[in-house]
Scaffold this motif. Structure first.
Motif, PDB file in Angstrom:
ATOM      1  N   ALA A  54      28.718  43.252  41.403  1.00 18.81           N
ATOM      2  CA  ALA A  54      28.591  42.794  42.785  1.00 18.81           C
ATOM      3  C   ALA A  54      28.095  41.350  42.749  1.00 18.81           C
ATOM      4  O   ALA A  54      27.338  40.973  41.854  1.00 18.81           O
ATOM      5  N   SER A 103      30.798  43.674  47.147  1.00 15.92           N
ATOM      6  CA  SER A 103      30.740  44.689  46.109  1.00 15.92           C
ATOM      7  C   SER A 103      31.651  44.325  44.942  1.00 15.92           C
ATOM      8  O   SER A 103      32.504  43.448  45.059  1.00 15.92           O
ATOM      9  N   TRP A 104      31.496  45.039  43.826  1.00 16.57           N
ATOM     10  CA  TRP A 104      32.274  44.706  42.642  1.00 16.57           C
ATOM     11  C   TRP A 104      33.770  44.904  42.884  1.00 16.57           C
ATOM     12  O   TRP A 104      34.592  44.188  42.313  1.00 16.57           O
ATOM     13  N   SER A 142      33.508  46.069  50.027  1.00 17.54           N
ATOM     14  CA  SER A 142      32.389  46.000  50.970  1.00 17.54           C
ATOM     15  C   SER A 142      31.790  44.605  50.955  1.00 17.54           C
ATOM     16  O   SER A 142      31.663  43.993  49.895  1.00 17.54           O
ATOM     17  N   THR A 143      31.421  44.143  52.124  1.00 18.90           N
ATOM     18  CA  THR A 143      30.750  42.857  52.253  1.00 18.90           C
ATOM     19  C   THR A 143      29.564  43.008  53.203  1.00 18.90           C
ATOM     20  O   THR A 143      29.506  43.949  54.004  1.00 18.90           O
ATOM     21  N   ASP A 201      24.902  40.553  40.271  1.00 17.74           N
ATOM     22  CA  ASP A 201      23.909  41.614  40.304  1.00 17.74           C
ATOM     23  C   ASP A 201      23.306  41.869  38.922  1.00 17.74           C
ATOM     24  O   ASP A 201      23.901  41.560  37.901  1.00 17.74           O
ATOM     25  N   THR A 240      27.342  48.497  40.428  1.00 19.57           N
ATOM     26  CA  THR A 240      26.269  48.833  41.354  1.00 19.57           C
ATOM     27  C   THR A 240      26.820  49.507  42.595  1.00 19.57           C
ATOM     28  O   THR A 240      27.815  49.062  43.162  1.00 19.57           O
ATOM     29  N   ARG A 241      26.139  50.563  43.035  1.00 21.27           N
ATOM     30  CA  ARG A 241      26.491  51.174  44.321  1.00 21.27           C
ATOM     31  C   ARG A 241      25.842  50.363  45.429  1.00 21.27           C
ATOM     32  O   ARG A 241      24.674  50.012  45.353  1.00 21.27           O
ATOM     33  N   ILE A 269      25.190  47.183  48.165  1.00 20.82           N
ATOM     34  CA  ILE A 269      25.057  45.731  48.101  1.00 20.82           C
ATOM     35  C   ILE A 269      23.587  45.371  48.187  1.00 20.82           C
ATOM     36  O   ILE A 269      22.853  45.908  49.015  1.00 20.82           O
TER      37      ILE A 269
END
Length: 127
Positions: free
Chosen positions: A33, A52-53, A57-58, A99, A104-105, A107
């Motif tokens: 991420a 996110s990786w 998601s942002t 990150d 990573t789950r 953000i």
């Protein structure tokens, strides 16, 4: 290990736009991420945006929501920050960060949760 290099900063008038880029080295970029932070003189480093990786998601700070867009290209190992409707209060050194951990789950929004940092790029918005 991830090494990050930002570019794209500069001087712009209020209401203008800039696009920041952050190029990452290494083959593991797509598993991290990424975030953008900024630091103005005599102020603490503050969260701006993160992705996110997977890129699915942002998340944005309230102060930039609707004006800034974060995106990533996992083929080019690059994360971007498109900034529009810039204001003088956006003036700061902008840093990209990866990150602390891979895959990573969710953000993260605090600097301590990011383990790799670029050197920063100056953005100055004149009124």
């Amino acid at each position: 290990q991830v090494q990050l290099v930002e570019s794209g900063g500069g001087l712009v008038q209020a209401g203008g736009s800039l696009r920041l880029s952050c190029a990452a080295s290494g083959r593991t970029f797509s598993s991290y991420a990424m975030g953008w932070f900024r630091q103005a003189p005599r102020k603490e480093r503050e969260f701006v945006a993160a992705i996110s990786w997977s890129g699915g998601s942002t998340y944005y700070a309230d102060s930039v929501k609707g004006r800034f867009t974060i995106s990533r290209d996992n083929v080019k190992n690059t994360v971007y920050l498109q900034m529009t409707s810039l204001k003088p209060e956006d003036t700061a050194v902008y840093y990209c960060a990866a990150d602390n951990s891979r895959w990573t789950r969710g953000i993260h929004t605090t600097p301590l949760e990011y383990g790799y940092w670029g050197q920063g790029t100056q953005v100055t918005v004149s009124s």
